[in-house]
Design an enzyme around this catalytic site. Structure first.
Site, PDB file in Angstrom:
ATOM      1  N   CYS A  24       0.840  -1.201   0.000  1.00  0.00           N
ATOM      2  CA  CYS A  24       0.000   0.000   0.000  1.00  0.00           C
ATOM      3  C   CYS A  24       0.874   1.250   0.000  1.00  0.00           C
ATOM      4  O   CYS A  24       1.866   1.322   0.730  1.00  0.00           O
ATOM      5  CB  CYS A  24      -0.930   0.000   1.212  1.00  0.00           C
ATOM      6  SG  CYS A  24      -2.065  -1.401   1.228  1.00  0.00           S
ATOM      7  N   CYS A  27       1.581   2.891   3.450  1.00  0.00           N
ATOM      8  CA  CYS A  27       1.910   2.061   4.608  1.00  0.00           C
ATOM      9  C   CYS A  27       3.153   2.601   5.321  1.00  0.00           C
ATOM     10  O   CYS A  27       4.196   2.819   4.698  1.00  0.00           O
ATOM     11  CB  CYS A  27       2.142   0.616   4.201  1.00  0.00           C
ATOM     12  SG  CYS A  27       2.477  -0.470   5.627  1.00  0.00           S
ATOM     13  N   ARG A 140      -4.186   1.228  -2.233  1.00  0.00           N
ATOM     14  CA  ARG A 140      -4.057  -0.130  -1.693  1.00  0.00           C
ATOM     15  C   ARG A 140      -3.827  -1.122  -2.831  1.00  0.00           C
ATOM     16  O   ARG A 140      -4.768  -1.653  -3.420  1.00  0.00           O
ATOM     17  CB  ARG A 140      -5.299  -0.490  -0.869  1.00  0.00           C
ATOM     18  CG  ARG A 140      -5.528   0.488   0.284  1.00  0.00           C
ATOM     19  CD  ARG A 140      -6.534  -0.030   1.283  1.00  0.00           C
ATOM     20  NE  ARG A 140      -6.084  -1.245   1.939  1.00  0.00           N
ATOM     21  CZ  ARG A 140      -5.234  -1.262   2.973  1.00  0.00           C
ATOM     22  NH1 ARG A 140      -4.735  -0.147   3.446  1.00  0.00           N
ATOM     23  NH2 ARG A 140      -4.887  -2.407   3.515  1.00  0.00           N
ATOM     24  N   ASP A 282       2.999   2.218  18.031  1.00  0.00           N
ATOM     25  CA  ASP A 282       2.991   1.720  16.662  1.00  0.00           C
ATOM     26  C   ASP A 282       3.575   2.730  15.687  1.00  0.00           C
ATOM     27  O   ASP A 282       4.114   2.354  14.646  1.00  0.00           O
ATOM     28  CB  ASP A 282       1.546   1.373  16.260  1.00  0.00           C
ATOM     29  CG  ASP A 282       1.483   0.531  15.001  1.00  0.00           C
ATOM     30  OD1 ASP A 282       2.274  -0.421  14.887  1.00  0.00           O
ATOM     31  OD2 ASP A 282       0.635   0.812  14.141  1.00  0.00           O
ATOM     32  N   CYS A 323      -3.562  25.138  22.111  1.00  0.00           N
ATOM     33  CA  CYS A 323      -4.426  23.980  22.346  1.00  0.00           C
ATOM     34  C   CYS A 323      -5.026  24.024  23.750  1.00  0.00           C
ATOM     35  O   CYS A 323      -6.198  23.692  23.937  1.00  0.00           O
ATOM     36  CB  CYS A 323      -3.633  22.685  22.177  1.00  0.00           C
ATOM     37  SG  CYS A 323      -3.019  22.396  20.512  1.00  0.00           S
TER      38      CYS A 323
END
Length: 378
Positions: A24, A27, A140, A282, A323
């Site tokens: 992909c 990715c 993809r 991750d 923020c």
């Protein structure tokens, strides 16, 4: 008697590392194979698997213990691997506890055998689908650059035939962001009950926009979410669960977010690689965020380590004043630190690239959330 402290975490276990049958375009994990140049064997070994399962169970403080199998493409590990997972989980499961397994897959390898196994064992399945074929096939693609939509749709329909309704993970990019209702209506026609919209953000210092050409424009992402939200409120509330809408609604009940990107602090979604290496997140699988290996120390040790806590606290510590003073801060909390690479209007560093889009959407849904909050209070 000392009260057990609740420890919330969701580990992304990578049984085949970054190995995948697709390529992909967006990715971010395929390249992680370069972290292990001395091996071409990326299947988690039996001893590491058992140690991981034991430690995961021991680190869990809830009655329901959730395992999340990610990749790469986790189905490449084979059905026999997951049968082994179930045997080990059963052997080490404490009395009174429930174990659930989830797999995030690209869907192309799903066949009748996989469907029977998934249905029988109650696995929770997420499938990555970016919309109808013309949008899905944009990024993809297979290794040979061939389109993947037909394979993914076949896998999705097979699961439905076996009574399994997968969660759809839709990456919102520069192409499909301009067609929110086409995307949403298509998922409804597929019978979707659970949808997550994941914005694509790829920093690119050489680009005039600061991001890649595939990345979703911030404001357009806000418009996308708002259009889907309006349709969902009118027709589908209570029937279809859309993750970001559920997260926004949690603020009506003063509930903490369940999704890491909207929590005040993060660090609860680390990675365990195929060889047992523990990384902080991750999106931070690199040498700087390698905390150790589960064959040397326990998951509990890593989760409670000072390095992991510092990583998690940095999210709020480094939040710009812009923020902190924002009217929708409780809904967003600065979102994911990986996307904080632009300047605030007054020149402070660390503003989220998606700020304008999130601010637009969260203000758009605020009247609904506030009405829910008022009804709940009364």
């Amino acid at each position: 008697m000392m009260k057990t402290v609740s420890r919330e975490f969701q580990i992304f276990a990578k049984p085949v590392g970054s190995t995948c049958n697709l390529n992909c375009r967006y990715c971010y994990y395929l390249g992680k194979k370069s972290l292990y140049p001395d091996t071409d064997h990326f299947l988690m070994t039996d001893d590491i698997l058992e140690e991981y399962i034991i430690q995961h169970i021991q680190a869990s403080t809830e009655n329901v213990i959730n395992f999340s199998w990610h990749g790469g493409e986790p189905l490449l590990a084979s059905i026999d691997f997951y049968r082994k997972v179930l045997r080990l989980q059963s052997a080490h499961k404490p009395a009174g506890k429930t174990i659930l397994n989830g797999i995030q897959t690209n869907g192309t390898l799903i066949n009748e055998e996989w469907c029977r196994f998934i249905a029988q064992e109650g696995f929770i399945i997420g499938i990555s689908i970016d919309g109808p074929a013309e949008f899905h096939n944009t990024c993809r693609r297979a290794k040979d650059k061939s389109k993947t939509w037909q394979q993914v749709n076949r896998g999705y329909q097979l699961l439905k035939k076996h009574g399994v309704i997968p969660e759809i993970l839709c990456v919102v990019n520069a192409e499909n962001v301009n067609h929110p209702l086409i995307i949403y209506d298509f998922f409804k026609q597929m019978g979707a009950k659970y949808i997550t919209f994941l914005p694509l953000v790829e920093p690119d210092s050489g680009s005039s926009t600061g991001v890649s050409r595939d990345s979703v424009p911030s404001e357009e992402f806000g418009y996308f979410l708002s259009e889907v939200f309006d349709t969902w409120i009118e027709n589908d509330i209570g029937e279809i669960k859309i993750q970001i809408f559920e997260e926004a609604a949690r603020t009506a009940f003063d509930q903490e977010h369940t999704l890491c990107i909207f929590k005040i602090n993060c660090g609860g979604v680390p990675v365990v690689e195929h060889n047992g290496d523990f990384y902080s997140c991750d999106h931070y699988v690199n040498k700087d965020y390698l905390i150790g290996n589960i064959m040397d120390h326990s998951l509990k040790y890593f989760l409670e380590s000072e390095r992991q806590k510092v990583f998690g606290r940095a999210k709020s510590v480094k939040l710009p004043r812009y923020c902190i003073e924002c009217e929708v801060r409780s809904m967003c909390n600065g979102e994911c630190p990986k996307n904080r690479f632009i300047l605030t209007p007054d020149g402070e560093t660390g503003l989220n690239y998606l700020c304008n889009g999130y601010k637009y959407f969260f203000n758009h849904c605020r009247p609904f959330v506030e009405a829910v909050a008022e009804a709940w209070r009364q």
